[in-house]
Design an enzyme around this catalytic site. Sequence first.
Site, PDB file in Angstrom:
ATOM      1  N   CYS A 102       0.841  -1.189   0.000  1.00 51.81           N
ATOM      2  CA  CYS A 102       0.000   0.000   0.000  1.00 51.81           C
ATOM      3  C   CYS A 102       0.879   1.244   0.000  1.00 51.81           C
ATOM      4  O   CYS A 102       1.592   1.497   0.972  1.00 51.81           O
ATOM      5  CB  CYS A 102      -0.923   0.018   1.209  1.00 51.81           C
ATOM      6  N   GLY A 103       0.819   2.010  -1.072  1.00 58.17           N
ATOM      7  CA  GLY A 103       1.641   3.207  -1.186  1.00 58.17           C
ATOM      8  C   GLY A 103       1.166   4.351  -0.326  1.00 58.17           C
ATOM      9  O   GLY A 103       1.972   5.037   0.310  1.00 58.17           O
ATOM     10  N   HIS A 104      -0.149   4.583  -0.297  1.00 58.04           N
ATOM     11  CA  HIS A 104      -0.626   5.728   0.499  1.00 58.04           C
ATOM     12  C   HIS A 104      -0.337   5.523   1.983  1.00 58.04           C
ATOM     13  O   HIS A 104       0.017   6.460   2.693  1.00 58.04           O
ATOM     14  CB  HIS A 104      -2.115   5.976   0.237  1.00 58.04           C
ATOM     15  N   ASP A 299     -10.270   3.658  -3.769  1.00 56.58           N
ATOM     16  CA  ASP A 299      -9.152   4.439  -3.236  1.00 56.58           C
ATOM     17  C   ASP A 299      -9.373   5.916  -3.521  1.00 56.58           C
ATOM     18  O   ASP A 299      -9.584   6.316  -4.670  1.00 56.58           O
ATOM     19  CB  ASP A 299      -7.845   3.960  -3.878  1.00 56.58           C
ATOM     20  N   GLY A 304      -0.578   4.216  -4.497  1.00 53.79           N
ATOM     21  CA  GLY A 304       0.879   4.175  -4.654  1.00 53.79           C
ATOM     22  C   GLY A 304       1.379   2.932  -5.353  1.00 53.79           C
ATOM     23  O   GLY A 304       2.229   3.002  -6.253  1.00 53.79           O
ATOM     24  N   SER A 305       0.874   1.749  -4.971  1.00 53.39           N
ATOM     25  CA  SER A 305       1.293   0.529  -5.659  1.00 53.39           C
ATOM     26  C   SER A 305       0.795   0.536  -7.095  1.00 53.39           C
ATOM     27  O   SER A 305       1.441  -0.018  -7.994  1.00 53.39           O
ATOM     28  CB  SER A 305       0.777  -0.709  -4.921  1.00 53.39           C
TER      29      SER A 305
END
Length: 397
Positions: A102-104, A299, A304-305
Site C-alpha cells: 500500500c503506497g498511500h 481508493d 501508490g502501488s
Amino acid sequence: MDIAQKLSRPENKPISCIEMHTCGEPTRIVIDGYPNVTGTLLEQRTQALQTHDHIRKRLMLEPRGHYDMYGAVLRPDTELTQLGQAHMGVLFMTNNDYSTMCGHATIALGRFLLDTHDLNTFPRRNDIIWDRESLIADLNIHAPCGLLRLRVPVSPDGRASDPSKPVSFVSVPSFATGLQVPISIGHPWPQLEQKDVPEASVLVDFAYGGAFYAIVDASSLGFMGHLQDVDMQELSKATERLLLSIREQPKLTSYYQHPEEPDLSFLYGVIVTDSVLREGSPVSSAELGVCFFADQQVDRSPTGSGVAAREALAYCKGERGTGSTWSYHSLVSNRDLAPPFVGTIESAGGSPKQVKTAPVHVRVSGQAFYSGFSTFSVEQEDPLGDTGFVFTKLALG
C-alpha cells in the site's frame, strides 16, 4: 465504575490507533493492542488472517470503521528488521483481507515513524539516519511484498517530519505481465453492450507494483464520457464484473502469478484510467485514475502501488524511459483538494532487448497528514464487537 474504567478493562481489548490520510485516503495505524503474530512477515500475514481476522473487522468495518477504511499494523519484528535491512515491518488491512502493498499507507507511515519517539512503539527509531544538509531521513519499511526505501523530509533538528514536503519511496521491482489482453465478458454491463465490440470483450493490461492490477481505460469499459463525470456506482459494477470474468478464466491466471512468491499471486484490483483531467482535454505528463481494490473498495488517493504498476507498464510499452516523471491524479486531487502522487522511473533491469520483461524501480511521492487518534474498545455484551458489518450489503441476504 465510570465509563473510562469499564472500557479500559483487559477483557475489552482496547486498541490504540493514529489516524492519518494521504490525498483523502485514510490510514488507521495500530500502535498498541494488536495480538502478537510470529514468523516471517508473510507468515504473520497468514496468521493474522487465520487467527485475528476479527480484529481487522472490528477496526475496518462499521460501527467503528466504514467500507472504505484502510489500516496498517506495525510489526517491529520481521526477518528483515532482524537482519538490519528494515527499521519497521507492517501489515496492511482492507475491508476484506490483509493486502501485500500500500503506497498511500507507506507515505503516512513515513511521517509517523519519524515523528514518534516512543521506543515501545518503534524500537529502532534511534537507528534512523538523516542528512543535515538535505534535511532528508532514510527509512526502510518491510511490507509483505518486500523492502520499501523511503525518504522523509525532516525538521532542522531531525526530530520530526516536515509536513510541507512530500514523502517518497522506491517500491519493490515492478513489471508488466500482459499488454492489451482480450478479456471475454460473460455478463456484459449496459455501457459495454452499447459498444460495437465482438463477443463483449475488453482489452486489459496487467502489471505488478507490489500487488497485481488489471489496468484499463474508461472508454474500453464502455464509459465514453470523461472519468471525472462517470457514475461511480455504475463503474464499480463494471469493474466488479470485469474482475469476476478474469478470475473465472483459468488461462488468465498467468497474468497475476508472481515469479517467486505464491502468496503474492492474486489479482488485487482494477485501475480505470483516463488521460483527460478536469479541463476536458489531455494534460502533458499527467493522468487520472480510479482504483477498485479488495472487495470493491475505492481508493481516494492515486494508489501508490498502482502508480508503480502503471509506470512499469508505460516503460514496457516504450512510452517512458528512466528519469521520466509523471503526475497521477485521483478524483480527489483532480478537484484540487490534495496534491497528486508523482511517479518517477529511477532504473530498470535487463538489456534494451528485454524492455518488455524488465523489472522497473519506481519512486512514488505524495503527502500525508494527521487527522486524529483513537482507542477502540469492546463491551463483552456487544454482539458487534468482533464482527462488524457492511450496511450496504445487509439487504443482499
